[in-house]
Design an enzyme around this catalytic site. Structure first.
Site, PDB file in Angstrom:
ATOM      1  N   LYS A   1     -14.376 -11.177  -1.511  1.00  0.00           N
ATOM      2  CA  LYS A   1     -13.303 -10.175  -1.514  1.00  0.00           C
ATOM      3  C   LYS A   1     -11.973 -10.838  -1.888  1.00  0.00           C
ATOM      4  CE  LYS A   1     -11.311  -8.224   2.307  1.00  0.00           C
ATOM      5  NZ  LYS A   1      -9.873  -8.173   2.097  1.00  0.00           N
TER       6      LYS A   1
ATOM      7  N   GLY B   1     -13.930 -12.840   7.326  1.00  0.00           N
ATOM      8  CA  GLY B   1     -13.018 -13.849   6.791  1.00  0.00           C
ATOM      9  C   GLY B   1     -13.021 -15.101   7.636  1.00  0.00           C
ATOM     10  N   ARG B   2     -12.056 -15.169   8.551  1.00  0.00           N
ATOM     11  CA  ARG B   2     -11.797 -16.415   9.273  1.00  0.00           C
ATOM     12  C   ARG B   2     -12.975 -17.038  10.019  1.00  0.00           C
ATOM     13  NH1 ARG B   2      -6.527 -13.681  11.616  1.00  0.00           N
ATOM     14  NH2 ARG B   2      -7.953 -11.947  11.279  1.00  0.00           N
TER      15      ARG B   2
ATOM     16  N   ARG C   1     -17.095  -9.769  14.303  1.00  0.00           N
ATOM     17  CA  ARG C   1     -16.941 -11.063  14.955  1.00  0.00           C
ATOM     18  C   ARG C   1     -18.230 -11.440  15.669  1.00  0.00           C
ATOM     19  NH1 ARG C   1     -13.437 -11.591  12.104  1.00  0.00           N
ATOM     20  NH2 ARG C   1     -11.296 -12.231  12.446  1.00  0.00           N
TER      21      ARG C   1
ATOM     22  N   THR D   1      -2.042   7.180 -13.059  1.00  0.00           N
ATOM     23  CA  THR D   1      -1.809   5.737 -12.901  1.00  0.00           C
ATOM     24  C   THR D   1      -3.033   5.050 -12.296  1.00  0.00           C
ATOM     25  OG1 THR D   1       0.523   6.208 -12.608  1.00  0.00           O
ATOM     26  CG2 THR D   1      -0.226   4.058 -11.861  1.00  0.00           C
TER      27      THR D   1
ATOM     28  N   THR E   1      -7.483  -0.001  10.294  1.00  0.00           N
ATOM     29  CA  THR E   1      -7.790  -0.331  11.696  1.00  0.00           C
ATOM     30  C   THR E   1      -6.532  -0.698  12.487  1.00  0.00           C
ATOM     31  OG1 THR E   1      -8.459  -2.476  10.858  1.00  0.00           O
ATOM     32  CG2 THR E   1     -10.206  -0.971  11.465  1.00  0.00           C
TER      33      THR E   1
ATOM     34  N   ASP F   1      -8.954 -14.899   1.847  1.00  0.00           N
ATOM     35  CA  ASP F   1      -7.539 -14.705   2.159  1.00  0.00           C
ATOM     36  C   ASP F   1      -6.802 -16.034   2.065  1.00  0.00           C
ATOM     37  OD1 ASP F   1      -7.827 -11.967   2.502  1.00  0.00           O
ATOM     38  OD2 ASP F   1      -8.410 -12.181   4.594  1.00  0.00           O
TER      39      ASP F   1
ATOM     40  N   GLN G   1      -8.035  -9.242  15.274  1.00  0.00           N
ATOM     41  CA  GLN G   1      -8.860  -8.032  15.209  1.00  0.00           C
ATOM     42  C   GLN G   1      -8.973  -7.464  16.625  1.00  0.00           C
ATOM     43  OE1 GLN G   1      -9.781  -6.572  12.590  1.00  0.00           O
ATOM     44  NE2 GLN G   1     -10.144  -8.035  10.951  1.00  0.00           N
TER      45      GLN G   1
ATOM     46  N   ASP H   1      -1.682   5.950  -5.914  1.00  0.00           N
ATOM     47  CA  ASP H   1      -0.580   6.362  -6.797  1.00  0.00           C
ATOM     48  C   ASP H   1      -0.964   7.711  -7.384  1.00  0.00           C
ATOM     49  OD1 ASP H   1       1.675   6.272  -8.612  1.00  0.00           O
ATOM     50  OD2 ASP H   1       1.601   4.093  -8.486  1.00  0.00           O
ATOM     51  N   ILE H   2      -0.220   8.193  -8.363  1.00  0.00           N
ATOM     52  CA  ILE H   2      -0.585   9.479  -8.971  1.00  0.00           C
ATOM     53  C   ILE H   2      -1.909   9.293  -9.739  1.00  0.00           C
ATOM     54  CG2 ILE H   2       1.785  10.352  -9.098  1.00  0.00           C
ATOM     55  CD1 ILE H   2       1.767   9.576 -12.089  1.00  0.00           C
ATOM     56  N   PRO H   3      -2.663  10.377  -9.906  1.00  0.00           N
ATOM     57  CA  PRO H   3      -4.003  10.252 -10.510  1.00  0.00           C
ATOM     58  C   PRO H   3      -4.024   9.510 -11.840  1.00  0.00           C
ATOM     59  CG  PRO H   3      -3.716  12.445  -9.585  1.00  0.00           C
ATOM     60  CD  PRO H   3      -2.388  11.763  -9.453  1.00  0.00           C
TER      61      PRO H   3
ATOM     62  N   ASP I   1      -9.946  -5.899  -3.575  1.00  0.00           N
ATOM     63  CA  ASP I   1      -9.408  -5.089  -2.471  1.00  0.00           C
ATOM     64  C   ASP I   1      -7.916  -4.873  -2.703  1.00  0.00           C
ATOM     65  OD1 ASP I   1      -8.887  -3.933   0.013  1.00  0.00           O
ATOM     66  OD2 ASP I   1      -9.000  -5.834   1.097  1.00  0.00           O
ATOM     67  N   LEU I   2      -7.600  -4.020  -3.666  1.00  0.00           N
ATOM     68  CA  LEU I   2      -6.184  -3.783  -3.994  1.00  0.00           C
ATOM     69  C   LEU I   2      -5.700  -2.434  -3.474  1.00  0.00           C
ATOM     70  CD1 LEU I   2      -6.029  -5.248  -7.618  1.00  0.00           C
ATOM     71  CD2 LEU I   2      -5.485  -6.360  -5.457  1.00  0.00           C
ATOM     72  N   LYS I   3      -6.596  -1.661  -2.898  1.00  0.00           N
ATOM     73  CA  LYS I   3      -6.245  -0.383  -2.246  1.00  0.00           C
ATOM     74  C   LYS I   3      -5.307   0.458  -3.110  1.00  0.00           C
ATOM     75  CE  LYS I   3      -6.871  -2.124   2.470  1.00  0.00           C
ATOM     76  NZ  LYS I   3      -7.107  -3.557   2.249  1.00  0.00           N
TER      77      LYS I   3
HETATM   78  O1  C5P Z   1     -10.501 -12.977   8.902  1.00  0.00           O
HETATM   79  P1  C5P Z   1     -11.038 -11.596   9.144  1.00  0.00           P
HETATM   80  O2  C5P Z   1     -12.537 -11.579   9.331  1.00  0.00           O
HETATM   81  O3  C5P Z   1     -10.312 -10.859  10.226  1.00  0.00           O
HETATM   82  O4  C5P Z   1     -10.759 -10.849   7.754  1.00  0.00           O
HETATM   83  C1  C5P Z   1     -11.038  -9.487   7.588  1.00  0.00           C
HETATM   84  C2  C5P Z   1     -10.640  -9.057   6.208  1.00  0.00           C
HETATM   85  O5  C5P Z   1     -10.825  -7.633   6.120  1.00  0.00           O
HETATM   86  C3  C5P Z   1      -9.181  -9.304   5.862  1.00  0.00           C
HETATM   87  O6  C5P Z   1      -9.115  -9.582   4.453  1.00  0.00           O
HETATM   88  C4  C5P Z   1      -8.499  -8.008   6.166  1.00  0.00           C
HETATM   89  O7  C5P Z   1      -7.359  -7.782   5.374  1.00  0.00           O
HETATM   90  C5  C5P Z   1      -9.596  -7.007   5.814  1.00  0.00           C
HETATM   91  N1  C5P Z   1      -9.459  -5.732   6.491  1.00  0.00           N
HETATM   92  C6  C5P Z   1      -9.444  -5.590   7.865  1.00  0.00           C
HETATM   93  N2  C5P Z   1      -9.302  -4.348   8.427  1.00  0.00           N
HETATM   94  C7  C5P Z   1      -9.174  -3.270   7.653  1.00  0.00           C
HETATM   95  C8  C5P Z   1      -9.200  -3.387   6.259  1.00  0.00           C
HETATM   96  C9  C5P Z   1      -9.345  -4.649   5.714  1.00  0.00           C
HETATM   97  O8  C5P Z   1      -9.574  -6.566   8.586  1.00  0.00           O
HETATM   98  N3  C5P Z   1      -9.076  -2.076   8.174  1.00  0.00           N
END
Ligand code: C5P
Length: 243
Positions: A35, A217-218, A188, A71, A126, A13, A197, A67-69, A62-64
């Site tokens: 990711k 991530g972090r 975590r 596309t 989430t 990120d 989170q 859209d319509i099928p 991770d572009l989620k």
């Molecule tokens: O830094 P952290 O561990 O919180 O990063 C979690 C990653 O997972 C982020 O890129 C966040 O956008 C992604 N994510 C999330 N919860 C979701 C879907 C994706 O935290 N439900």
């Protein structure tokens, strides 16, 4: 079963290729997948995928898609040509959209002789609680019930798995079976800050609950020593795999 290291996905990120490349070169030998989400992809475009591949990394794009099928299907073919390891679509886009994504992915990979990416469905984000689900989105069920319903729909539509919160892993595993891929963020370790989170599990707990891949991530990218943080998380995952 995949080794713990292969099951750890690092969320890149960041805004720039430079920052991403520094993280990838440091972490490549210690984690399984990188990711790339809408922040980095919208900033740097597909070049970021090529660079990660050049450094030997695998990519979860991770572009989620939603859209319509038609596309989504065309986008799925493009992502397959990018040789990503995994990409995702919103299950809320419906069965026809998901089937189109899978169909185009399989077709493109077959015709071009490319590896077939895993196609993963996004369940209930989430950040969405029951109140938002019921009153804003208009879906009148509980979050877990909806997550399981969507996970089943994703499986029936040919997807390889879903993204879901650690709290829902058990119910999805039960409903969708052993081979269904469950990717879970919200992880975590006890020694890391929770940040924004809310409902978190430790790496060990998430693996014990049945997660296939953990997205972190972090706790790694923001650590003073990211390699040490990644190693500690992999060690914890290994503990979970022994159970
Ligand atoms: O830094 P952290 O561990 O919180 O990063 C979690 C990653 O997972 C982020 O890129 C966040 O956008 C992604 N994510 C999330 N919860 C979701 C879907 C994706 O935290 N439900």
């Amino acid at each position: 079963m995949l080794p713990a290291r292969e099951r750890l996905i690092i969320a890149l990120d960041v805004d720039t290729l430079k920052e991403a490349e520094i993280l990838v070169s440091r972490l490549q030998d210690h984690v399984g997948v990188f990711k790339v989400g809408m922040q980095l992809f919208n900033s740097e475009g597909p070049e970021v995928v090529r660079r990660i591949h050049r450094l030997g990394g695998k990519v979860f794009l991770d572009l989620k898609l939603h859209d319509i099928p038609n596309t989504v299907g065309q986008a799925a073919a493009v992502l397959t040509r990018h040789r990503v390891f995994m990409y995702n679509v919103h299950i809320a886009g419906g069965a026809e959209m998901m089937k189109k994504a899978v169909e185009k992915t399989v077709k493109e990979a077959g015709e071009a002789g490319l590896p077939r990416p895993l196609v993963i469905g996004v369940t209930v984000l989430t950040s969405i609680n029951r109140e938002i689900l019921n009153n804003e989105i208009g879906i009148k069920t509980g979050v877990e019930e909806q997550v399981v319903k969507w996970a089943k729909l994703a499986r029936e539509s040919g997807l390889n798995g879903v993204v879901a919160s650690p709290m829902e892993i058990g119910a999805i595993r039960e409903a969708c079976g052993r081979d269904f891929v469950i990717v879970t963020p919200g992880v975590r370790p006890a020694w890391a800050a929770v940040n924004d989170q809310k409902r978190v599990m430790t790496p060990r707990e998430a693996v014990e609950a049945g997660a296939s891949y953990l997205v972190v991530g972090r706790p790694i990218t923001g650590a003073a020593d990211p390699v040490d943080a990644a190693r500690r998380i992999v060690d914890e995952m290994e503990e979970g795999m022994k159970c």
